[in-house]
Scaffold this active site. Structure first.
Site, mmCIF file in Angstrom:
data_model
loop_
_atom_site.group_PDB
_atom_site.id
_atom_site.type_symbol
_atom_site.label_atom_id
_atom_site.label_comp_id
_atom_site.label_asym_id
_atom_site.label_seq_id
_atom_site.Cartn_x
_atom_site.Cartn_y
_atom_site.Cartn_z
ATOM 1 N N ASN A 9 0.858 -1.187 0.000
ATOM 2 C CA ASN A 9 0.000 0.000 0.000
ATOM 3 C C ASN A 9 0.894 1.236 0.000
ATOM 4 O O ASN A 9 1.445 1.612 1.029
ATOM 5 C CB ASN A 9 -0.892 -0.044 1.264
ATOM 6 C CG ASN A 9 -1.746 1.204 1.409
ATOM 7 O OD1 ASN A 9 -1.868 2.004 0.479
ATOM 8 N ND2 ASN A 9 -2.337 1.370 2.578
ATOM 9 N N TRP A 10 1.022 1.847 -1.169
ATOM 10 C CA TRP A 10 1.941 2.988 -1.294
ATOM 11 C C TRP A 10 1.350 4.276 -0.720
ATOM 12 O O TRP A 10 2.029 5.270 -0.626
ATOM 13 C CB TRP A 10 2.303 3.211 -2.760
ATOM 14 C CG TRP A 10 3.118 2.116 -3.369
ATOM 15 C CD1 TRP A 10 3.536 0.955 -2.765
ATOM 16 C CD2 TRP A 10 3.637 2.070 -4.704
ATOM 17 N NE1 TRP A 10 4.275 0.203 -3.643
ATOM 18 C CE2 TRP A 10 4.351 0.860 -4.831
ATOM 19 C CE3 TRP A 10 3.568 2.936 -5.794
ATOM 20 C CZ2 TRP A 10 4.988 0.504 -6.019
ATOM 21 C CZ3 TRP A 10 4.196 2.581 -6.977
ATOM 22 C CH2 TRP A 10 4.903 1.366 -7.086
ATOM 23 N N LYS A 11 0.069 4.256 -0.422
ATOM 24 C CA LYS A 11 -0.619 5.461 0.080
ATOM 25 C C LYS A 11 -0.351 6.629 -0.878
ATOM 26 O O LYS A 11 -0.269 6.413 -2.083
ATOM 27 C CB LYS A 11 -0.180 5.745 1.515
ATOM 28 C CG LYS A 11 -0.296 4.491 2.407
ATOM 29 C CD LYS A 11 -0.122 4.752 3.860
ATOM 30 C CE LYS A 11 -0.261 3.452 4.640
ATOM 31 N NZ LYS A 11 -0.147 3.602 6.076
ATOM 32 N N HIS A 94 -9.551 1.075 5.220
ATOM 33 C CA HIS A 94 -8.247 1.348 5.840
ATOM 34 C C HIS A 94 -8.436 2.377 6.955
ATOM 35 O O HIS A 94 -9.262 3.281 6.841
ATOM 36 C CB HIS A 94 -7.258 1.861 4.786
ATOM 37 C CG HIS A 94 -5.859 1.925 5.316
ATOM 38 N ND1 HIS A 94 -5.424 2.950 6.114
ATOM 39 C CD2 HIS A 94 -4.813 1.067 5.192
ATOM 40 C CE1 HIS A 94 -4.154 2.717 6.458
ATOM 41 N NE2 HIS A 94 -3.764 1.582 5.906
ATOM 42 N N GLU A 96 -6.871 4.872 7.768
ATOM 43 C CA GLU A 96 -6.714 6.286 7.370
ATOM 44 C C GLU A 96 -7.976 6.800 6.671
ATOM 45 O O GLU A 96 -8.299 7.978 6.762
ATOM 46 C CB GLU A 96 -5.453 6.430 6.496
ATOM 47 C CG GLU A 96 -4.195 6.319 7.353
ATOM 48 C CD GLU A 96 -2.988 5.716 6.667
ATOM 49 O OE1 GLU A 96 -2.949 5.651 5.427
ATOM 50 O OE2 GLU A 96 -2.067 5.280 7.402
ATOM 51 N N GLU A 165 -5.078 -4.828 11.018
ATOM 52 C CA GLU A 165 -4.077 -3.766 11.156
ATOM 53 C C GLU A 165 -4.328 -3.010 12.461
ATOM 54 O O GLU A 165 -5.143 -2.066 12.486
ATOM 55 C CB GLU A 165 -4.164 -2.792 9.976
ATOM 56 C CG GLU A 165 -3.870 -3.421 8.634
ATOM 57 C CD GLU A 165 -3.303 -2.406 7.654
ATOM 58 O OE1 GLU A 165 -2.223 -2.671 7.123
ATOM 59 O OE2 GLU A 165 -3.916 -1.351 7.454
ATOM 60 N N GLY A 171 2.532 2.507 10.755
ATOM 61 C CA GLY A 171 3.462 3.613 10.564
ATOM 62 C C GLY A 171 4.199 4.033 11.829
ATOM 63 O O GLY A 171 4.856 5.072 11.854
ATOM 64 N N SER A 211 3.554 -1.847 10.400
ATOM 65 C CA SER A 211 5.013 -1.866 10.609
ATOM 66 C C SER A 211 5.648 -3.222 10.303
ATOM 67 O O SER A 211 6.559 -3.660 11.009
ATOM 68 C CB SER A 211 5.369 -1.407 12.031
ATOM 69 O OG SER A 211 5.008 -0.054 12.206
ATOM 70 N N GLY A 232 2.924 -1.021 4.312
ATOM 71 C CA GLY A 232 2.938 0.387 3.924
ATOM 72 C C GLY A 232 4.360 0.834 3.639
ATOM 73 O O GLY A 232 4.920 0.573 2.569
ATOM 74 N N GLY A 233 4.988 1.476 4.617
ATOM 75 C CA GLY A 233 6.313 2.097 4.446
ATOM 76 C C GLY A 233 7.352 1.191 3.793
ATOM 77 O O GLY A 233 8.072 1.624 2.885
#
Ligand code: PGA
Length: 252
Positions: A9-11, A94, A96, A165, A171, A211, A232-233
């Site tokens: 997930n590159w956001k 998600h 966010e 999640e 994150g 994470s 993600g990251g």
């Protein structure tokens, strides 16, 4: 689940050149067998990235969708549009989206239904806050999210992927321990199976997200109820993402 999955997930990250370079590296690398790799880039780059990927075996998806097919919804993209554009998956619910766009479980359910209707696989995210966990309300909270956002799908639950999640792990660099994640995944699998008892208990794919890094991926993957990762990251760079993909391979 027979196959495992690692989703990136590159956001709202990456511009065209670096995105293309990453896709090129992923599409030529030799993926471990049994692992599906799905990328969720900003949609503005989708076409270019798909052509860069060629037949490299990558799947693409949207980071969210609207449940209506068309309409006056400025800024939104429908599940139907994602499907026509060649996506195979879509993330819904998600944290966010829930936090910054006020989306609740009923909306998440509507989006998951729209995704299924248009042949997309929805990845439905659920997770508890730190406050929920510290108060000992993790399972109660997740149970509520399941009951309102997923259980009504009934037998279609085997066509959905659930991503656990924990909000406190997204994150933050703070990952759930393999034991914490396993405890929740086992609970989720049991609840999903209870909602669709005619299905095989192993047919409810459940990803862990929050994470995930090369250093913890293999330990998480050893848990029997973890079927892959939503990353993600660490999905923004080839080395870290690839190390996680390899850790998800059957031989680790
Ligand atoms: P993270 O994000 O891996 O950067 O914690 C996971 C996610 O939000 O899906």
């Amino acid at each position: 689940m027979a196959r495992r999955m690692v989703a990136g997930n590159w956001k709202m990250n990456m511009v065209a050149d670096s995105a293309k370079e990453l896709v090129r590296s992923l599409s030529v690398a030799d993926a471990p067998c049994g692992v599906d790799i799905v990328l969720f880039p900003p949609l503005i780059w989708l076409r270019e990235l798909m052509s860069e990927a060629g037949d490299g075996g990558l799947y693409f998806g949207g980071q969210d969708c609207h449940e209506a097919d068309f309409g006056a919804f400025t800024g939104d993209i429908s599940a139907r549009m994602l499907s026509v554009a060649g996506c195979s998956h879509v993330i819904v619910g998600h944290s966010e989206r829930r936090k910054f766009h006020g989306e609740g479980d009923a909306r998440v359910l509507a989006k998951a239904r729209a995704a299924l209707e248009h042949g997309l696989i929805p990845i439905v995210c659920i997770g508890e806050s730190l406050e929920n966990r510290e108060r000992g309300e993790t399972f109660e909270h997740l149970g509520r999210q399941l009951d309102a956002g997923l259980v009504p799908l009934g037998d279609d639950l085997t066509r959905v992927i659930v991503a656990y999640e924990p909000l406190w792990a997204i994150g933050t660099g703070r990952t759930a321990t393999p034991e914490q994640a396993q405890e929740v995944h086992e609970f989720l699998r049991g609840r999903l199976h209870a909602a669709a008892p005619d299905q095989d208990v192993q047919d409810f794919p459940i990803l862990y997200g929050g994470s995930v890094k090369p250093a913890n991926a293999a330990f998480l993957m050893e848990q029997p109820d973890i079927d892959g990762f939503l990353v993600g990251g660490a999905s923004l760079e080839f080395e870290s993402f690839w190390a996680i993909i390899k850790a998800a391979g059957v031989d680790g």
